[in-house]
Design an enzyme around this catalytic site. Structure first.
Site, PDB file in Angstrom:
ATOM      1  N   ARG A  90      -6.507 -21.076  -8.064  1.00  0.00           N
ATOM      2  CA  ARG A  90      -7.015 -20.410  -9.268  1.00  0.00           C
ATOM      3  C   ARG A  90      -6.541 -21.101 -10.537  1.00  0.00           C
ATOM      4  O   ARG A  90      -5.405 -21.549 -10.609  1.00  0.00           O
ATOM      5  CB  ARG A  90      -6.560 -18.946  -9.267  1.00  0.00           C
ATOM      6  N   ARG A 114      -0.306 -19.875  -3.860  1.00  0.00           N
ATOM      7  CA  ARG A 114      -1.534 -19.235  -3.367  1.00  0.00           C
ATOM      8  C   ARG A 114      -2.691 -20.232  -3.326  1.00  0.00           C
ATOM      9  O   ARG A 114      -2.890 -21.027  -4.225  1.00  0.00           O
ATOM     10  CB  ARG A 114      -1.932 -18.080  -4.281  1.00  0.00           C
ATOM     11  N   ARG A 132      -5.482  -1.451 -15.899  1.00  0.00           N
ATOM     12  CA  ARG A 132      -4.375  -2.331 -16.250  1.00  0.00           C
ATOM     13  C   ARG A 132      -3.757  -1.959 -17.584  1.00  0.00           C
ATOM     14  O   ARG A 132      -2.811  -2.598 -18.019  1.00  0.00           O
ATOM     15  CB  ARG A 132      -4.928  -3.733 -16.381  1.00  0.00           C
ATOM     16  N   ARG A 175       1.488 -14.044 -17.598  1.00  0.00           N
ATOM     17  CA  ARG A 175       0.861 -12.877 -16.947  1.00  0.00           C
ATOM     18  C   ARG A 175       1.915 -11.823 -16.603  1.00  0.00           C
ATOM     19  O   ARG A 175       1.659 -10.622 -16.688  1.00  0.00           O
ATOM     20  CB  ARG A 175       0.102 -13.328 -15.690  1.00  0.00           C
ATOM     21  N   LYS A 186      -1.661  -7.372  -3.989  1.00  0.00           N
ATOM     22  CA  LYS A 186      -2.730  -6.362  -4.123  1.00  0.00           C
ATOM     23  C   LYS A 186      -4.017  -6.833  -3.426  1.00  0.00           C
ATOM     24  O   LYS A 186      -4.608  -6.101  -2.649  1.00  0.00           O
ATOM     25  CB  LYS A 186      -3.043  -6.087  -5.615  1.00  0.00           C
TER      26      LYS A 186
HETATM   27  P1  AP5 Z   1      -2.223 -11.757  -3.698  1.00  0.00           P
HETATM   28  O1  AP5 Z   1      -2.588 -10.764  -2.673  1.00  0.00           O
HETATM   29  O2  AP5 Z   1      -3.276 -12.729  -4.119  1.00  0.00           O
HETATM   30  O3  AP5 Z   1      -1.558 -11.031  -4.979  1.00  0.00           O
HETATM   31  P2  AP5 Z   1      -2.199 -10.138  -6.127  1.00  0.00           P
HETATM   32  O4  AP5 Z   1      -1.274  -9.007  -6.362  1.00  0.00           O
HETATM   33  O5  AP5 Z   1      -3.625  -9.808  -5.811  1.00  0.00           O
HETATM   34  O6  AP5 Z   1      -2.053 -11.175  -7.313  1.00  0.00           O
HETATM   35  P3  AP5 Z   1      -3.059 -11.616  -8.450  1.00  0.00           P
HETATM   36  O7  AP5 Z   1      -2.443 -12.843  -9.070  1.00  0.00           O
HETATM   37  O8  AP5 Z   1      -4.464 -11.731  -7.944  1.00  0.00           O
HETATM   38  O9  AP5 Z   1      -2.949 -10.431  -9.425  1.00  0.00           O
HETATM   39  P4  AP5 Z   1      -3.347 -10.401 -10.850  1.00  0.00           P
HETATM   40  O10 AP5 Z   1      -3.314  -8.937 -11.075  1.00  0.00           O
HETATM   41  O11 AP5 Z   1      -2.536 -11.222 -11.775  1.00  0.00           O
HETATM   42  O12 AP5 Z   1      -4.805 -11.128 -10.850  1.00  0.00           O
HETATM   43  P5  AP5 Z   1      -6.281 -10.566 -11.076  1.00  0.00           P
HETATM   44  O13 AP5 Z   1      -7.211 -11.415 -10.312  1.00  0.00           O
HETATM   45  O14 AP5 Z   1      -6.346  -9.101 -10.918  1.00  0.00           O
HETATM   46  O15 AP5 Z   1      -0.927 -12.553  -3.183  1.00  0.00           O
HETATM   47  C1  AP5 Z   1      -0.343 -13.595  -3.946  1.00  0.00           C
HETATM   48  C2  AP5 Z   1       0.195 -14.685  -3.009  1.00  0.00           C
HETATM   49  O16 AP5 Z   1       1.295 -14.154  -2.277  1.00  0.00           O
HETATM   50  C3  AP5 Z   1      -0.828 -15.154  -1.954  1.00  0.00           C
HETATM   51  O17 AP5 Z   1      -0.674 -16.527  -1.750  1.00  0.00           O
HETATM   52  C4  AP5 Z   1      -0.449 -14.361  -0.690  1.00  0.00           C
HETATM   53  O18 AP5 Z   1      -0.774 -15.064   0.500  1.00  0.00           O
HETATM   54  C5  AP5 Z   1       1.062 -14.220  -0.867  1.00  0.00           C
HETATM   55  N1  AP5 Z   1       1.580 -12.969  -0.299  1.00  0.00           N
HETATM   56  C6  AP5 Z   1       1.000 -11.739  -0.322  1.00  0.00           C
HETATM   57  N2  AP5 Z   1       1.781 -10.832   0.301  1.00  0.00           N
HETATM   58  C7  AP5 Z   1       2.897 -11.514   0.701  1.00  0.00           C
HETATM   59  C8  AP5 Z   1       4.073 -11.132   1.423  1.00  0.00           C
HETATM   60  N3  AP5 Z   1       4.269  -9.861   1.847  1.00  0.00           N
HETATM   61  N4  AP5 Z   1       5.022 -12.096   1.654  1.00  0.00           N
HETATM   62  C9  AP5 Z   1       4.824 -13.392   1.242  1.00  0.00           C
HETATM   63  N5  AP5 Z   1       3.710 -13.812   0.581  1.00  0.00           N
HETATM   64  C10 AP5 Z   1       2.761 -12.875   0.321  1.00  0.00           C
HETATM   65  O19 AP5 Z   1      -6.463 -10.853 -12.655  1.00  0.00           O
HETATM   66  C11 AP5 Z   1      -6.574 -12.159 -13.154  1.00  0.00           C
HETATM   67  C12 AP5 Z   1      -6.862 -12.095 -14.653  1.00  0.00           C
HETATM   68  O20 AP5 Z   1      -8.127 -11.425 -14.868  1.00  0.00           O
HETATM   69  C13 AP5 Z   1      -5.852 -11.294 -15.490  1.00  0.00           C
HETATM   70  O21 AP5 Z   1      -4.757 -12.101 -15.897  1.00  0.00           O
HETATM   71  C14 AP5 Z   1      -6.733 -10.871 -16.684  1.00  0.00           C
HETATM   72  O22 AP5 Z   1      -6.917 -11.935 -17.588  1.00  0.00           O
HETATM   73  C15 AP5 Z   1      -8.080 -10.586 -16.023  1.00  0.00           C
HETATM   74  N6  AP5 Z   1      -8.220  -9.180 -15.593  1.00  0.00           N
HETATM   75  C16 AP5 Z   1      -8.385  -8.730 -14.302  1.00  0.00           C
HETATM   76  N7  AP5 Z   1      -8.477  -7.389 -14.289  1.00  0.00           N
HETATM   77  C17 AP5 Z   1      -8.375  -6.975 -15.581  1.00  0.00           C
HETATM   78  C18 AP5 Z   1      -8.362  -5.697 -16.187  1.00  0.00           C
HETATM   79  N8  AP5 Z   1      -8.478  -4.578 -15.453  1.00  0.00           N
HETATM   80  N9  AP5 Z   1      -8.212  -5.643 -17.536  1.00  0.00           N
HETATM   81  C19 AP5 Z   1      -8.104  -6.754 -18.284  1.00  0.00           C
HETATM   82  N10 AP5 Z   1      -8.080  -8.007 -17.763  1.00  0.00           N
HETATM   83  C20 AP5 Z   1      -8.216  -8.108 -16.417  1.00  0.00           C
END
Ligand code: AP5
Length: 208
Positions: free
Chosen positions: A153, A127, A88, A164, A13
Site C-alpha cells: 500500500r 504487510r 473513525r 497515521r 482489523k
Molecule cells: P491488517 O489486518 O491489514 O491491519 P488493519 O488493522 O486492517 O490495518 P490498516 O493499516 O488497514 O488500518 P488503517 O485503519 O490504518 O487503514 P484503512 O485502510 O482503514 O494487518 C496489518 C499487518 O499485520 C498485515 O500484514 C497482517 O498480516 C499482520 N497481522 C495481522 N494480525 C496479526 C497478528 N495477530 N500477528 C502478527 N501479524 C499480524 O485506512 C487507510 C486510510 O484511508 C486512512 O489513513 C485514511 O486516510 C483513510 N480512511 C479510511 N477510513 C476512513 C474513515 N472512516 N474516515 C476518514 N478517513 C478514512
C-alpha cells in the site's frame, strides 16, 4: 450481526474482518478499501481522498459518511455487516447512530483490537496484499505463497505509518469512551496467532 472493529493501523482489523464476515455470511464494510477502490478507478472522490491518505490524514468526515450511507442501502447490507475502519471520529460515530436509528436498527457490539504502538510499525511495513484475491499477508508473520501477486500500500511507508498512529490517538481513540459509555465496547488483545485473535474477537462479539 451489526458490529464495528476499531483499532490502530496494523491492529489486524482487515485480517480479522475477512475471516469473521465469511463465518457469519455478512459483508465487510471497509472504508479504507472503498476509498482505495475509488482511487484505482480514478473517480473524483478517489483522487480527492488520495491526497489525504498519502499523508496519513483522515479523509473529511462528510465524504466518508455519504459513502457509508450509500453502502448501507445495498441489499447485501440489510441483514448485517461488519465495519472495519469506520467510524473513525466522534462525528462519524454520531452520524452512524443517526443512520441506524432512521433505519430502525442498532449495533450489536464494537470490538477494539489492542496492540502496542511499537509492534504496529513492523506489522504495517511488512504487510503485502495479493492483487488478485485481496488477501492480506505479512512477510514475517503470515508469509504469502510463492505465486501471490503482491503489492504494498502507498501509505505503508514507516514515516506515514507514524503519522497515521498519531492521527489514530488524536481523532479515533475518543471513540473508546464514546462506545464504552453506551455499553457496546469489548476489548480484545490483538497480539498472538491470527487464529487465536479470531477466537477472541468471535467470543467478544457473542458476549451480551
Ligand atoms: P491488517 O489486518 O491489514 O491491519 P488493519 O488493522 O486492517 O490495518 P490498516 O493499516 O488497514 O488500518 P488503517 O485503519 O490504518 O487503514 P484503512 O485502510 O482503514 O494487518 C496489518 C499487518 O499485520 C498485515 O500484514 C497482517 O498480516 C499482520 N497481522 C495481522 N494480525 C496479526 C497478528 N495477530 N500477528 C502478527 N501479524 C499480524 O485506512 C487507510 C486510510 O484511508 C486512512 O489513513 C485514511 O486516510 C483513510 N480512511 C479510511 N477510513 C476512513 C474513515 N472512516 N474516515 C476518514 N478517513 C478514512
Amino acid at each position: 450481526m451489526r458490529a464495528i472493529l476499531i483499532g490502530p493501523p496494523g491492529a489486524g482489523k482487515g485480517t480479522q474482518a475477512k475471516v469473521i464476515c465469511e463465518r457469519y455470511g455478512i459483508p465487510q464494510i471497509s472504508t479504507g478499501d472503498m476509498l482505495r477502490a475509488h482511487k484505482a478507478k480514478g473517480t473524483e472522490l478517489g483522487l480527492k481522498a488520495a491526497e489525504f491518505m498519502s499523508k496519513g490524514l483522515l479523509v473529511p468526515d462528510q465524504v466518508v459518511i455519504d459513502m457509508v450511507e450509500e453502502r448501507l442501502k445495498q441489499p447485501d447490507a440489510q441483514k448485517g455487516y461488519l465495519f472495519d475502519g469506520f467510524p473513525r471520529t466522534v462525528a462519524q460515530a454520531e452520524s452512524l447512530d443517526g443512520s441506524l436509528s432512521r433505519l430502525g436498527t442498532k449495533l450489536d457490539g464494537v470490538v477494539l483490537i489492542e496492540v502496542a504502538d511499537d509492534l504496529l510499525v513492523e506489522r504495517v511495513c511488512g504487510r503485502r496484499t495479493d492483487r488478485r484475491s485481496g488477501q492480506i499477508f505479512h512477510l514475517k508473520y503470515n508469509p504469502p505463497p510463492p505465486d501471490a501477486d503482491l503489492e504494498q500500500r502507498a501509505d505503508d511507508r514507516e514515516e506515514t505509518v507514524r503519522d497515521r498512529l498519531r492521527v489514530y490517538h488524536d481523532q479515533t481513540a475518543p471513540l473508546i469512551p464514546y462506545y464504552e459509555g453506551r455499553g457496546l465496547l469489548r476489548r480484545v488483545d490483538g497480539v498472538g496467532e491470527l487464529a487465536a485473535v479470531t477466537e477472541r474477537v468471535l467470543n467478544a462479539l457473542s458476549r451480551e
